[in-house]
Each structure stands twice: as C-alpha cells, then as structure tokens.
Design a protein around this motif. Structure first.
Motif, PDB file in Angstrom:
ATOM      1  N   PRO A  96       0.087   2.045   2.077  1.00  0.00           N
ATOM      2  CA  PRO A  96       0.369   1.711   0.688  1.00  0.00           C
ATOM      3  C   PRO A  96       0.380   2.876  -0.287  1.00  0.00           C
ATOM      4  O   PRO A  96      -0.450   3.780  -0.219  1.00  0.00           O
ATOM      5  N   VAL A 100      -0.343  -2.950   4.843  1.00  0.00           N
ATOM      6  CA  VAL A 100      -0.954  -3.536   3.653  1.00  0.00           C
ATOM      7  C   VAL A 100      -1.074  -5.042   3.828  1.00  0.00           C
ATOM      8  O   VAL A 100      -0.087  -5.720   4.135  1.00  0.00           O
ATOM      9  N   VAL A 122      -0.880  -8.380   2.443  1.00  0.00           N
ATOM     10  CA  VAL A 122      -0.261  -8.959   1.251  1.00  0.00           C
ATOM     11  C   VAL A 122      -0.440 -10.475   1.187  1.00  0.00           C
ATOM     12  O   VAL A 122      -0.068 -11.108   0.206  1.00  0.00           O
ATOM     13  N   LEU A 143       1.336  -2.877  -5.312  1.00  0.00           N
ATOM     14  CA  LEU A 143       1.972  -2.080  -4.265  1.00  0.00           C
ATOM     15  C   LEU A 143       3.306  -1.553  -4.764  1.00  0.00           C
ATOM     16  O   LEU A 143       4.286  -2.297  -4.883  1.00  0.00           O
ATOM     17  N   TYR A 164       9.023   7.539  -0.361  1.00  0.00           N
ATOM     18  CA  TYR A 164       8.415   6.219  -0.169  1.00  0.00           C
ATOM     19  C   TYR A 164       9.471   5.132  -0.331  1.00  0.00           C
ATOM     20  O   TYR A 164      10.375   5.242  -1.157  1.00  0.00           O
ATOM     21  N   THR A 186       4.476  -3.464   6.452  1.00  0.00           N
ATOM     22  CA  THR A 186       4.478  -2.105   6.980  1.00  0.00           C
ATOM     23  C   THR A 186       5.905  -1.582   7.001  1.00  0.00           C
ATOM     24  O   THR A 186       6.826  -2.237   6.512  1.00  0.00           O
ATOM     25  N   ALA A 194      -5.877  -2.277   2.656  1.00  0.00           N
ATOM     26  CA  ALA A 194      -5.295  -1.256   3.527  1.00  0.00           C
ATOM     27  C   ALA A 194      -5.710  -1.539   4.966  1.00  0.00           C
ATOM     28  O   ALA A 194      -6.897  -1.738   5.253  1.00  0.00           O
ATOM     29  N   LEU A 228       5.839   2.064   0.132  1.00  0.00           N
ATOM     30  CA  LEU A 228       5.269   2.303   1.451  1.00  0.00           C
ATOM     31  C   LEU A 228       5.633   3.711   1.907  1.00  0.00           C
ATOM     32  O   LEU A 228       6.739   4.193   1.655  1.00  0.00           O
ATOM     33  N   VAL A 284      -0.052   2.913  -4.222  1.00  0.00           N
ATOM     34  CA  VAL A 284      -0.579   1.924  -5.165  1.00  0.00           C
ATOM     35  C   VAL A 284      -0.613   2.468  -6.582  1.00  0.00           C
ATOM     36  O   VAL A 284      -1.052   3.602  -6.815  1.00  0.00           O
TER      37      VAL A 284
END
Length: 258
Positions: A217, A62, A64, A224, A243, A71, A43, A227, A219
């Motif tokens: 994130p 996040v 990755v 993931l 999200y 984002t 994060a 977002l 989760v």
C-alpha cells in the motif's frame, strides 16, 4: 519474476519470485523505518509456495474487506491454492504472532496489460475472513494524486542493508507529480501515464520501494492511494517509484470487494 520491462532502461517490476531476472536486480522498503503491525493492520504479506525465501514472502497486499486482499496483478499469476496471506506479523520470523489464511480465489483486472503495465491490480478472496481487523478504504478522487503531498509506502521487501528484511517498514515518499515521471527517459515507453499511475519518491535516491514490496500500500490521509508497481532498480537517483493509482479504477475494484 514477471518481466514488465523496456529493455532499453531495464525497468523491472518490484516483486520477488526468485527467477534469474530477479537475481540480477539490485536488491534494495530502502531507506525506511520500522513499522508496527498495529499502526498498519491492513498491510499484509502475500506468500507463495514457489517463493525461494524461507519466509515464502512473495509480495505485499492490502486488506480492503475481511475476506478480500488487493495486490498487484503481476503478483497474481499463480494458482490460488499456492498463495497464503499473513496479517499482523511485523517480523516474518516471529511465527507466534499474526493471522494466516489460504486464498480461495484470484481475480485479475481484465484489462491488465503486461506490455504497458496498466491496470496492475488483483483481488484475492481469503478462505478464512480476517474479522475484527481494520481494513483500508480506497481513494476515489483522482485529485488526491497531486504534486507535493507525501503518502507513505509500507512493505516487507528488500532493503539493501538499510534495515532488516522480511520486516515491515515504512517510508514517506513525496508525490513528484506526473510530469516528473513522464519526463524520465524510458518511463513513458514503459507505460507511465498520468491517467493510471502515481510518481513518488526521491530523485536523489534517498529511498524507495523494492523487490518484495509489489502490491503493497501507498497510503495518504488514511486511504489507499496506490499500490507498489514498478520502477528502474530500487532507490536509483533520477528514477522514482511508479505506483498503480487506485482512484481511476476504484469503481471496478469495489465491485470485486463488496
């Protein structure tokens, strides 16, 4: 703040950019608990030189890949040189901990649509890779978004007094199923669709992501799932969070990450 709203219900994005529109929003992760940087090392905080807060907090993100941060697209409308990324700093006032990198490139999903809030994804390339930091894998199965599972959202955003701001918090938000948000007045008009979104939160207003959490994130089972994207206010009864769902666009995102 980028206006991603249907005027009828004043649905607004959950970023913090300091415009007059942002000032009108109820500044309420709301109802969350403190999280440590160690439990969520992937994060990150996205900062921007234009942010009005002293911490320069702009959005969440996040990690990755060592040099890639995922984002929200609505967080990525500024020049790459104006952004920074902070990792490993649970409290943004603690300048003695954490890592910082400038951003060298910003990629916004080519089908990002401000009218219906679809494809709310951006990938930032870091000028200084954060090697040795655990990254978060992307969920690739659409079946992961199902009613009854309980993912966790992380962010440094506004709390409306339920906790310290500019401090990493987490909140378990039940997946309410697509039918819930599709049945809420105004949500479908604002672009909610089962093919691209996740409906998660509390219908009684217990807790929610909020301004400053965008791009952060969601989760589930160590992957993931989504977002932080948008919602009506923050932690308002009958209006859960929306999200951006990872699985439907995972292939496109992975092409930018690898």
């Amino acid at each position: 703040m980028v206006k991603r709203a249907v005027a009828l219900i004043a649905v607004l994005l959950l970023s913090t950019t300091g415009t007059a529109a942002a000032e009108r929003i109820k500044p309420l992760v709301v109802g969350g608990t403190l999280a440590s940087a160690a439990e969520a090392p992937w994060a990150v905080v996205l900062t921007n030189k234009a942010a009005v807060r002293e911490s320069k907090r702009w959005c969440g993100g996040v990690l990755v890949a060592p040099d890639k941060v995922l984002t929200a697209a609505h967080c990525a409308g500024q020049a790459a040189s104006s952004y920074g990324v902070i990792q490993g700093r649970a409290s943004l006032t603690d300048l003695e901990v954490g890592r910082f990198s400038a951003v060298s490139k910003v990629w916004v999903h080519p089908k990002y649509d401000t009218e219906n809030n679809r494809n709310d994804f951006a990938v930032l390339t870091l000028a200084k890779p954060m090697t040795g930091v655990p990254v978060l894998g992307l969920e690739t199965s659409a079946k992961a978004d199902r009613r009854g599972v309980v993912p966790t959202v992380y962010g440094w955003g506004n709390t409306s007094g339920t906790g310290p701001e500019d401090t990493l918090q987490k909140l378990a938000v039940p997946d309410l199923g697509d039918a819930t948000c599709a049945g809420i007045d105004g949500y479908t008009e604002n672009g909610y669709t089962a093919a691209a979104n996740i409906c998660a939160g509390f219908l009684d207003g217990t807790g929610d992501a909020c301004q400053g959490d965008s791009g952060g994130p969601l989760v589930l089972n160590g992957r993931l799932l989504g977002l932080v994207s948008w919602g009506k206010g923050c932690a308002e009864p009958r209006y859960p969070g929306v999200y951006a769902e990872i699985a439907p666009v995972a292939k496109t995102l992975l092409e930018q990450v690898r």
